[in-house]
Enzyme design. Structure first.
Site, PDB file in Angstrom:
ATOM      1  N   PHE A   1      -3.793   6.736   0.111  1.00  0.00           N
ATOM      2  CA  PHE A   1      -3.420   5.361  -0.287  1.00  0.00           C
ATOM      3  C   PHE A   1      -2.444   4.835   0.743  1.00  0.00           C
ATOM      4  O   PHE A   1      -1.427   5.487   1.005  1.00  0.00           O
ATOM      5  CB  PHE A   1      -2.737   5.342  -1.662  1.00  0.00           C
ATOM      6  CG  PHE A   1      -2.157   3.991  -2.018  1.00  0.00           C
ATOM      7  CD1 PHE A   1      -2.845   3.139  -2.861  1.00  0.00           C
ATOM      8  CD2 PHE A   1      -0.936   3.561  -1.496  1.00  0.00           C
ATOM      9  CE1 PHE A   1      -2.325   1.882  -3.188  1.00  0.00           C
ATOM     10  CE2 PHE A   1      -0.413   2.309  -1.819  1.00  0.00           C
ATOM     11  CZ  PHE A   1      -1.113   1.471  -2.668  1.00  0.00           C
ATOM     12  N   GLU A   2      -2.748   3.685   1.307  1.00  0.00           N
ATOM     13  CA  GLU A   2      -1.793   3.013   2.191  1.00  0.00           C
ATOM     14  C   GLU A   2      -2.035   1.524   2.088  1.00  0.00           C
ATOM     15  O   GLU A   2      -3.191   1.092   2.080  1.00  0.00           O
ATOM     16  CB  GLU A   2      -2.024   3.392   3.663  1.00  0.00           C
ATOM     17  CG  GLU A   2      -1.322   4.629   4.151  1.00  0.00           C
ATOM     18  CD  GLU A   2      -1.564   4.881   5.652  1.00  0.00           C
ATOM     19  OE1 GLU A   2      -2.449   4.244   6.249  1.00  0.00           O
ATOM     20  OE2 GLU A   2      -0.860   5.734   6.203  1.00  0.00           O
ATOM     21  N   VAL A   3      -0.967   0.753   1.988  1.00  0.00           N
ATOM     22  CA  VAL A   3      -1.057  -0.687   2.226  1.00  0.00           C
ATOM     23  C   VAL A   3      -0.096  -0.944   3.369  1.00  0.00           C
ATOM     24  O   VAL A   3       1.064  -0.510   3.315  1.00  0.00           O
ATOM     25  CB  VAL A   3      -0.641  -1.511   0.993  1.00  0.00           C
ATOM     26  CG1 VAL A   3      -0.713  -3.007   1.301  1.00  0.00           C
ATOM     27  CG2 VAL A   3      -1.532  -1.193  -0.203  1.00  0.00           C
TER      28      VAL A   3
END
Lengths: 400, 400
Positions: free
Chosen positions: A286-288
């Protein structure tokens, strides 16, 4: 006496009057991303679906109908996309992830989705994913130079490492493709032709879960609050996969002191002010984040140093510690954001908001007992301590 | 020349005019359940949430705020509810199911949800489920008489059966509560006080998956098309759990020939016109049906015959064969509906629409290779053959 017909007409007139006011408000509002546009979206989706079914494979470029608007409200949203690295046989696992992301977030925002693969995507993959994404779905084939051994790598040495790691039973220790993947996610995903159009990204892997409603525009939040990297889970890296990573980082710091940010997050990755790496990293499935951070001079020189030292092949450096160390050292620490409100699962870890009030408000479906944040193998406590954040009430009950 | 301001005003006037027409159409339409009412629903949900948080446990009655309207458009929807039998520790598994049902269907329709339990529901269960359901959530405690041994059961004989079945390794063979559950679902769920307000139901169990968008009102469909029982999966029953069930059914048929429907579905449950049971049944963990069918004289006498014969305790009769045989014999066969468009999973079986066109149109996320319909252990082929239905193109490829 009013007849039912009269009453009905009067009610219509009143409702129409108020509706006009509301409609005018919405129409003239400078910013309202939550206005549902089901018809437009439906028509566009049908067009894309038809186009995907009829368009021959064009895996190295965009498989999206010409003239399709990138945003329903241009200028009012962030310039952002989801991005997924997947193989054709991930189709049903990635379908599940898209369904989750659309249901909890994107059906209200219609952001695009870029799919990347080192092989051409097949028609089945494209048809199914195009049908599910409420923004434009795009399909890119990764160039060979981004998914292969660089010239300076000694193949015999790399092979020996893989055999040794296999003998030691290190997960993916003998895998070549896993190494290409880690190097790609570290150095090249943000350079893909399809990604160059965007400023922000949200990385999504197959078979994730999203547990809570996300009713605001996450990308706009990043931009408006000057956040450049966002995470949900953090933990310690397997030391066997990165024995010399910190040496390379130290070389970089000596060579390029100008790139080390003031008020950086060194405290998150080192317990002794940079002498040793404490193995903490943000879990990068998960990365934003801001693509321009990865594309900038600081990170480019950081990645090049690491790539030159060869640890992607001579060890098994993951993109999670690489991204995390870079975010910690090259960004001011207040540009890193913990998305507490995004309930998330990737096998085997869960992030579930600690506060019951939050969970009910956000309609979370995760079991709070499974929340990993405050358990011994998580680094999220360190992130809170570094930033002087107050841990949520009840965190002690979730420590084991 | 028009100024930007003039153009904008003109565009607003035109849009307003067309909107008024559309609005009037919708307002005066006799049937349009798809009009989204996000604000009303949001307010109502917040009210319910607040009420659930503040209301003391009232497990035998309704835990729903007074004055809460049962339907947003009374008279335009079916009179229907979801119904779930659950224990307090099923909370996160049922949360997952509710989330699925809401995302794929109920967020557009806001039908109510009745939760039933042989114990009082606790506050956690009520808070979490109330937050998720977009209709009114109601909580009922099952009366003892519906969850216990009837007086005519010989306890020693029943105990001996459980011990024998346990030795033979028959699943749930030694369970008392499983037997109460099967008898309850066979004879009493539709008699619960909270259920008496409704005409149609959709049974939902913990941990199911719904794979496809359901954009029409399933309950209205049942009513408008005179369907009284709907299923997604069918299969053969374990013979060890029902050795004498068909004997009881035959006794009933002799005693009450008046209840056997013309054009019934005997062919689905018997290969020899009623001499023997072929063990086919609809998988009752998913059911959409008419409560008045179960409450009617025919089924009441059918259930009473079976209950008198004692097979819920002297064997381990499941509610699936009991419901299925009743639906097959007491209803005309065209009142039973196969919900091909509802992609469904309950461990370990999947129903996934066979047609790719359907799957893309309905945005299904199921792997068609896992579709159980045409495999050897499914009875759905028999249902098609009985009704002279044409199997979907490509079904042969899914036969194993």
């Amino acid at each position: 006496m009013p007849t039912p017909q009269n009453t009905r007409t009067l009610r219509f007139a009143l409702l129409a009057f108020f509706s006009l006011i509301v409609f005018y408000k919405v129409y003239t509002s400078a910013y309202d991303t939550k206005v549902p546009l089901p018809d437009v979206a439906e028509i566009q989706r049908a067009q894309r679906l038809a186009a995907a079914a009829n368009t021959p494979a064009k895996d190295t470029t965009v498989n999206t109908p010409a003239g399709f608007p990138q945003a329903v409200f241009p200028g009012e949203r962030a310039n952002a996309t989801f991005v997924t690295l997947a193989r054709n046989n991930d189709i049903w696992e990635i379908a599940k992830s898209i369904r989750m992301v659309e249901d909890r977030f994107n059906r209200k925002f219609h952001y695009d989705w870029v799919f990347l693969n080192d092989q051409p995507f097949d028609d089945d993959f494209k048809k199914v994913t195009t049908a599910l994404v409420s923004g434009t779905a795009k399909y890119g084939e990764i160039p060979k130079k981004h998914w292969s051994f660089p010239d300076h790598i000694d193949q015999d040495k790399a092979k020996q490492v893989r055999e040794d790691m296999h003998k030691k039973g290190i997960i993916y220790g003998d895998s070549i493709s896993y190494r290409h993947m880690c190097r790609f996610e570290s150095g090249f995903f943000f350079q893909q032709e399809l990604m160059l159009d965007y400023e922000y990204y949200w990385r999504v892997e197959p078979s994730i879960e999203l547990y809570c409603d996300i009713d605001y525009d996450v990308f706009k939040y990043m931009k408006d609050n000057k956040k450049n990297y966002g995470f949900t889970l953090s933990l310690y890296e397997y030391v066997e996969t990165i024995p010399t990573l910190w040496n390379s980082v130290k070389t970089f710091m000596k060579e390029h002191p100008e790139h080390i940010a003031k008020n950086n997050g060194m405290q998150f990755v080192s317990d002794d002010a940079g002498v040793n790496y404490n193995r903490c990293h943000f879990w990068s499935n998960f990365e934003v984040g801001n693509l321009n951070f990865w594309r900038g001079k600081a990170y480019t020189e950081f990645f090049n140093r690491l790539d030159q030292d060869g640890g992607f092949f001579y060890e098994r450096w993951g993109d999670a510690p690489v991204h995390s160390i870079a975010a910690a050292l090259l960004l001011p620490k207040d540009e890193i954001h913990f998305f507490n409100d995004i309930g998330y699962y990737h096998v085997p870890f869960t992030h579930c908001p600690t506060s019951e009030e939050d969970r009910l408000k956000l309609k979370c479906t995760c079991d709070p007992k499974k929340n990993f944040d405050w358990k011994g193998y998580s680094c999220t406590s360190r992130f809170f301590e570094m930033n002087g954040l107050v841990k949520p009430a009840g965190y002690e009950k979730q420590m084991d």
